[in-house]
Enzyme design. Structure first.
Site, mmCIF file in Angstrom:
data_model
loop_
_atom_site.group_PDB
_atom_site.id
_atom_site.type_symbol
_atom_site.label_atom_id
_atom_site.label_comp_id
_atom_site.label_asym_id
_atom_site.label_seq_id
_atom_site.Cartn_x
_atom_site.Cartn_y
_atom_site.Cartn_z
ATOM 1 N N GLU A 1 0.736 -1.093 -0.036
ATOM 2 C CA GLU A 1 0.038 0.086 -0.071
ATOM 3 C C GLU A 1 0.946 1.276 0.114
ATOM 4 O OE1 GLU A 1 -2.649 1.947 -0.656
ATOM 5 O OE2 GLU A 1 -3.971 1.135 0.940
ATOM 6 N N ASP A 2 0.376 2.217 -0.570
ATOM 7 C CA ASP A 2 1.164 3.493 -0.565
ATOM 8 C C ASP A 2 1.191 4.294 0.874
ATOM 9 O OD1 ASP A 2 -1.612 4.413 -0.847
ATOM 10 O OD2 ASP A 2 -1.308 5.692 -2.479
ATOM 11 N N ASP B 1 -3.615 6.063 6.188
ATOM 12 C CA ASP B 1 -4.176 7.320 6.887
ATOM 13 C C ASP B 1 -4.978 6.792 8.173
ATOM 14 O OD1 ASP B 1 -5.679 9.907 7.227
ATOM 15 O OD2 ASP B 1 -5.079 10.070 5.352
ATOM 16 N N PHE C 1 -1.679 16.723 3.478
ATOM 17 C CA PHE C 1 -1.688 15.930 2.331
ATOM 18 C C PHE C 1 -0.516 15.885 1.123
ATOM 19 C CE2 PHE C 1 -3.811 14.625 -1.645
ATOM 20 C CZ PHE C 1 -4.830 13.790 -1.173
ATOM 21 N N ARG D 1 0.682 11.868 -9.881
ATOM 22 C CA ARG D 1 1.121 10.661 -9.965
ATOM 23 C C ARG D 1 2.599 10.488 -10.702
ATOM 24 N NH1 ARG D 1 -2.806 7.425 -7.828
ATOM 25 N NH2 ARG D 1 -4.958 7.754 -8.432
HETATM 26 N N1 HPA Z 1 -2.185 11.817 -0.262
HETATM 27 C C1 HPA Z 1 -2.662 10.915 -1.200
HETATM 28 N N2 HPA Z 1 -3.486 10.041 -1.032
HETATM 29 C C2 HPA Z 1 -3.852 10.052 0.153
HETATM 30 C C3 HPA Z 1 -3.426 10.778 1.249
HETATM 31 C C4 HPA Z 1 -2.536 11.743 1.050
HETATM 32 O O1 HPA Z 1 -2.071 12.516 1.861
HETATM 33 N N3 HPA Z 1 -3.910 10.176 2.406
HETATM 34 C C5 HPA Z 1 -4.822 9.355 2.273
HETATM 35 N N4 HPA Z 1 -4.822 9.062 0.813
HETATM 36 MG MG MG Z 2 -3.844 4.001 -1.417
#
Ligand code: HPA
Ligand code: MG
Length: 219
Positions: A134-135, A138, A187, A200
């Site tokens: 996962e990236d 949150d 963010f 992206r």
């Molecule tokens: N950036 C991009 N996508 C996200 C973020 C963020 O800070 N938090 C949750 N999804």
């Molecule tokens: Mg994600």
């Protein structure tokens, strides 16, 4: 979440905001970013280490699951690193790759996630070592629900790596097995993380500016 952990790199606003002029960024985003939080080179070095930790703690074949779209860049670089580490002799880990899109839903009866994997693809996970890539974590809500769902298919092991975890009071306390960086509650975009599908195509992880938020807002 303890923030002094050596399990990840703690990125904070005081020491880790690089000026935009210090690195190369795409011209089309010049006004849309306020600072560079994690330069691409540092991300790559960290991914190398995460790959090392994963290889050291894995025995047998691994199903690596990319969470689209944001996870694709980390997934690609991580898989590349794992391949390099395991083709030099020594330990070898056969990899198979899966790609999942996840959507959270909430209605009056329940909340959960829908995933793009078919029932048949899910059943393939039974008895396998699964690693979710996962990236960013949150609130943690989506990941907890995804884990509940995948667990129903009885994988042998189910682990998660997230490049980023956000230090936010909205967190449900979920912490992945392998984390790259803990970041401030801002963010962030870049390295496949988006804001309304933009950014992206930016290599560094950056904080979006007010100009950027406005320019790419959905009206
Ligand atoms: N950036 C991009 N996508 C996200 C973020 C963020 O800070 N938090 C949750 N999804
Ligand atoms: Mg994600």
């Amino acid at each position: 979440m303890p923030m002094d952990s050596s399990k990840w790199i703690d990125v904070n606003v005081e020491k880790n905001h690089y000026h935009l002029d210090h690195f190369v960024i795409p011209q089309h985003y010049e006004k849309d970013l306020s600072s560079i939080l994690i330069p691409h080179g540092v991300i790559m070095d960290r991914v190398h280490k995460l790959a090392r930790m994963i290889v050291d703690e894995t025995t047998g074949p691994l199903v690596v699951c990319c969470i689209l779209k944001g996870g694709h860049q980390y997934f690609a670089d991580l898989v590349n690193c794992i391949k390099k580490l395991t083709t030099k002799g020594g330990k070898t880990i056969p990899l198979s790759l899966e790609f999942i899109r996840v959507k959270s839903y909430k209605n009056d009866k329940s909340d959960g996630v829908t995933i793009s994997m078919t029932e048949e693809e899910c059943r393939e996970l039974e008895g396998k070592n699964v690693l979710i890539v996962e990236d960013i974590i949150d609130t943690g809500a989506t990941m907890v629900k995804l884990l509940q769902k995948l667990d129903e298919y009885k994988p042998k092991s189910l682990k998660v790596t997230s490049l980023l975890i956000k230090k936010t009071t909205r967190s449900n306390g979920y912490v992945p097995d392998y984390v790259g960086f803990a970041i401030p509650d801002a963010f962030v975009v870049g390295y496949a993380l988006d804001y309304n599908e933009y950014f992206r195509d930016l290599d560094h992880i950056c904080v979006i500016s007010d100009h950027g938020k406005e320019a790419y807002a959905i009206n």
